[in-house]
Design an enzyme around this catalytic site. Structure first.
Site, PDB file in Angstrom:
ATOM      1  N   ARG A  75      -1.873  52.755 -45.169  1.00  0.00           N
ATOM      2  CA  ARG A  75      -1.674  53.622 -44.081  1.00  0.00           C
ATOM      3  C   ARG A  75      -2.506  53.283 -42.867  1.00  0.00           C
ATOM      4  O   ARG A  75      -3.733  53.282 -42.931  1.00  0.00           O
ATOM      5  CB  ARG A  75      -2.109  54.984 -44.752  1.00  0.00           C
ATOM      6  CG  ARG A  75      -1.983  56.010 -43.815  1.00  0.00           C
ATOM      7  CD  ARG A  75      -0.382  56.513 -43.164  1.00  0.00           C
ATOM      8  NE  ARG A  75       0.233  56.883 -44.564  1.00  0.00           N
ATOM      9  CZ  ARG A  75       1.535  56.979 -44.539  1.00  0.00           C
ATOM     10  NH1 ARG A  75       2.317  56.400 -43.374  1.00  0.00           N
ATOM     11  NH2 ARG A  75       2.177  57.371 -45.534  1.00  0.00           N
ATOM     12  N   ARG A 101       7.211  45.610 -46.119  1.00  0.00           N
ATOM     13  CA  ARG A 101       5.824  45.909 -46.090  1.00  0.00           C
ATOM     14  C   ARG A 101       5.086  45.903 -47.471  1.00  0.00           C
ATOM     15  O   ARG A 101       3.780  46.220 -47.510  1.00  0.00           O
ATOM     16  CB  ARG A 101       5.668  47.093 -45.393  1.00  0.00           C
ATOM     17  CG  ARG A 101       6.482  48.358 -45.878  1.00  0.00           C
ATOM     18  CD  ARG A 101       6.205  49.564 -44.932  1.00  0.00           C
ATOM     19  NE  ARG A 101       6.942  50.945 -45.594  1.00  0.00           N
ATOM     20  CZ  ARG A 101       6.593  51.934 -45.364  1.00  0.00           C
ATOM     21  NH1 ARG A 101       5.691  52.278 -44.493  1.00  0.00           N
ATOM     22  NH2 ARG A 101       7.334  52.865 -45.688  1.00  0.00           N
ATOM     23  N   HIS A 171       5.233  48.655 -36.755  1.00  0.00           N
ATOM     24  CA  HIS A 171       5.080  50.254 -37.076  1.00  0.00           C
ATOM     25  C   HIS A 171       3.664  50.420 -36.542  1.00  0.00           C
ATOM     26  O   HIS A 171       2.857  50.973 -37.635  1.00  0.00           O
ATOM     27  CB  HIS A 171       5.530  50.748 -38.271  1.00  0.00           C
ATOM     28  CG  HIS A 171       5.356  52.128 -38.673  1.00  0.00           C
ATOM     29  ND1 HIS A 171       4.351  52.808 -38.297  1.00  0.00           N
ATOM     30  CD2 HIS A 171       6.311  53.112 -39.117  1.00  0.00           C
ATOM     31  CE1 HIS A 171       4.560  54.231 -38.823  1.00  0.00           C
ATOM     32  NE2 HIS A 171       5.805  54.230 -39.292  1.00  0.00           N
ATOM     33  N   GLU A 275       5.867  52.417 -31.732  1.00  0.00           N
ATOM     34  CA  GLU A 275       6.142  51.136 -32.716  1.00  0.00           C
ATOM     35  C   GLU A 275       7.490  50.652 -31.923  1.00  0.00           C
ATOM     36  O   GLU A 275       8.436  51.281 -31.359  1.00  0.00           O
ATOM     37  CB  GLU A 275       6.954  51.961 -33.992  1.00  0.00           C
ATOM     38  CG  GLU A 275       6.072  52.733 -34.709  1.00  0.00           C
ATOM     39  CD  GLU A 275       6.831  53.939 -35.734  1.00  0.00           C
ATOM     40  OE1 GLU A 275       7.858  53.391 -36.168  1.00  0.00           O
ATOM     41  OE2 GLU A 275       6.316  54.867 -35.835  1.00  0.00           O
TER      42      GLU A 275
HETATM   43  C1  BG6 Z   1       8.122  56.482 -38.643  1.00  0.00           C
HETATM   44  C2  BG6 Z   1       8.978  57.413 -38.783  1.00  0.00           C
HETATM   45  O1  BG6 Z   1       8.388  55.451 -37.890  1.00  0.00           O
HETATM   46  O2  BG6 Z   1       7.245  56.506 -39.798  1.00  0.00           O
HETATM   47  C3  BG6 Z   1       8.718  58.964 -39.605  1.00  0.00           C
HETATM   48  O3  BG6 Z   1       9.590  57.951 -37.525  1.00  0.00           O
HETATM   49  C4  BG6 Z   1       7.776  58.553 -40.620  1.00  0.00           C
HETATM   50  O4  BG6 Z   1       9.815  59.824 -39.767  1.00  0.00           O
HETATM   51  C5  BG6 Z   1       6.605  57.677 -40.454  1.00  0.00           C
HETATM   52  O5  BG6 Z   1       7.297  59.763 -41.316  1.00  0.00           O
HETATM   53  C6  BG6 Z   1       5.789  57.181 -41.622  1.00  0.00           C
HETATM   54  O6  BG6 Z   1       6.620  56.672 -42.584  1.00  0.00           O
HETATM   55  P1  BG6 Z   1       6.025  56.189 -43.854  1.00  0.00           P
HETATM   56  O7  BG6 Z   1       7.139  55.679 -44.881  1.00  0.00           O
HETATM   57  O8  BG6 Z   1       5.160  55.089 -43.590  1.00  0.00           O
HETATM   58  O9  BG6 Z   1       5.212  57.310 -44.436  1.00  0.00           O
END
Ligand code: BG6
Length: 304
Positions: A75, A101, A171, A275
């Site tokens: 995260r 990832r 992202h 992103e």
């Molecule tokens: C974003 C999406 O790119 O990533 C969201 O638009 C999503 O909808 C977020 O909640 C986080 O995604 P993840 O899979 O890393 O929890």
């Protein structure tokens, strides 16, 4: 020799780069040079954080509750979403944002650029698992340059004889003073798919401010975005090429609580995702024998 010892011997650079093993057994590249420091997990090719020397806090945010674990996404940082963005088009059992990832990447090369930035080149390791989800002849490389700017190049090469279509994103989570006190500019006038409360096509007026969950895919835009941060007294410039979508995301209270790894009590307030992507109507067709590159460059500028 352990893997870490081998990596240090083959790829370590004094005054730039060394390797550690995390408690989970995953390998982390630690980068520190005269311009910046950063960390990168070889699993996922996942840049975890980046802090130029003139910044008192990182520019790329890592959750204080981030878990580093085999097969799991971390995260924060800059997850590589590939070869699809969001849910897979037809297979609900395939992972959201693709598998890149969460699988191992191999380090190909490291070095120092003429301007002093530390360079790392990684390649996604194809396996039975990745080929089962993505049965195409292709190679995915990530080139990272850590200096006073952070540059990342995600290069998809079609090594086969048939075209394929990809969705992708870098992202990136950016560290901010408070989500209620930042604005993101650069997307004025752009159309976006608003993913909160259904999926509606809207048009952006003015810069973006945040007062609730925001999850938007801006389409047909290669514009530079700027995160204006009053609290941290800085601007983060996000520029890109080979990307026609920009995703802007903050989970807000409820969703952040459900996620469980955003950093208690309100770590989510200290980040915003901008992103650089190719998603929805901006998917990319990669013809046989050709490469497609998604390139980003980030820079932080202090303001008085
Ligand atoms: C974003 C999406 O790119 O990533 C969201 O638009 C999503 O909808 C977020 O909640 C986080 O995604 P993840 O899979 O890393 O929890």
């Amino acid at each position: 020799m352990s893997t870490v010892q081998m990596l240090n011997a083959q790829f370590g650079i004094d005054g730039h780069l060394s390797f550690n093993e995390d408690a989970s057994g995953l390998i982390i590249a630690m980068i520190e040079n005269s311009s910046a420091k950063a960390a990168l997990c070889l699993q996922g090719g996942h840049l975890m954080t980046w802090q130029p020397v003139d910044q008192s806090v990182p520019v790329v945010w890592l959750s204080r509750d981030a878990k580093v674990a085999a097969g799991k996404s971390i995260r924060g940082g800059a997850p590589v979403c590939w070869p699809w963005f969001g849910a897979h088009a037809s297979e609900s059992s395939f992972p959201g944002h693709g598998f890149a990832r969460t699988v191992p990447w191999r380090l190909l090369e490291t070095g120092v650029e003429p301007g002093g930035a530390t360079r790392l080149r990684l390649r996604l390791e194809n396996s039975e698992k990745t080929l089962a989800q993505w049965p195409h002849a292709c190679q995915l490389d990530l080139n990272i340059y850590v200096g006073e700017t952070l540059r990342m190049e995600l290069v998809t090469e079609n090594t086969g004889s048939e075209a394929f279509v990809i969705g992708e994103a870098l992202h990136t989570y950016f560290q901010i003073g408070d989500i209620g006190a930042v604005r993101v500019s650069g997307l004025e006038g752009c159309e976006y798919w608003d993913k909160v409360g259904g999926s509606n096509l809207r048009r952006q007026t003015g810069s973006i401010a945040f007062a609730e969950e925001t999850d938007r895919v801006y389409i047909n835009t290669a514009a530079e975005c700027v995160i204006e941060d009053e609290r941290l007294k800085r601007r983060i410039h996000v520029s890109k090429s080979g990307s026609q979508s920009t995703v802007v995301w903050t989970p807000w209270v409820e969703k952040a609580e459900k996620m469980g790894d955003m950093g208690q009590p309100d770590g989510w307030r200290e980040m915003v995702c901008v992103e650089s992507a190719n998603a929805l109507e901006n998917l990319v067709t990669v013809a046989p024998g050709t490469c497609h590159s998604l390139v980003v460059e980030y820079r932080a500028v202090n303001i008085a």
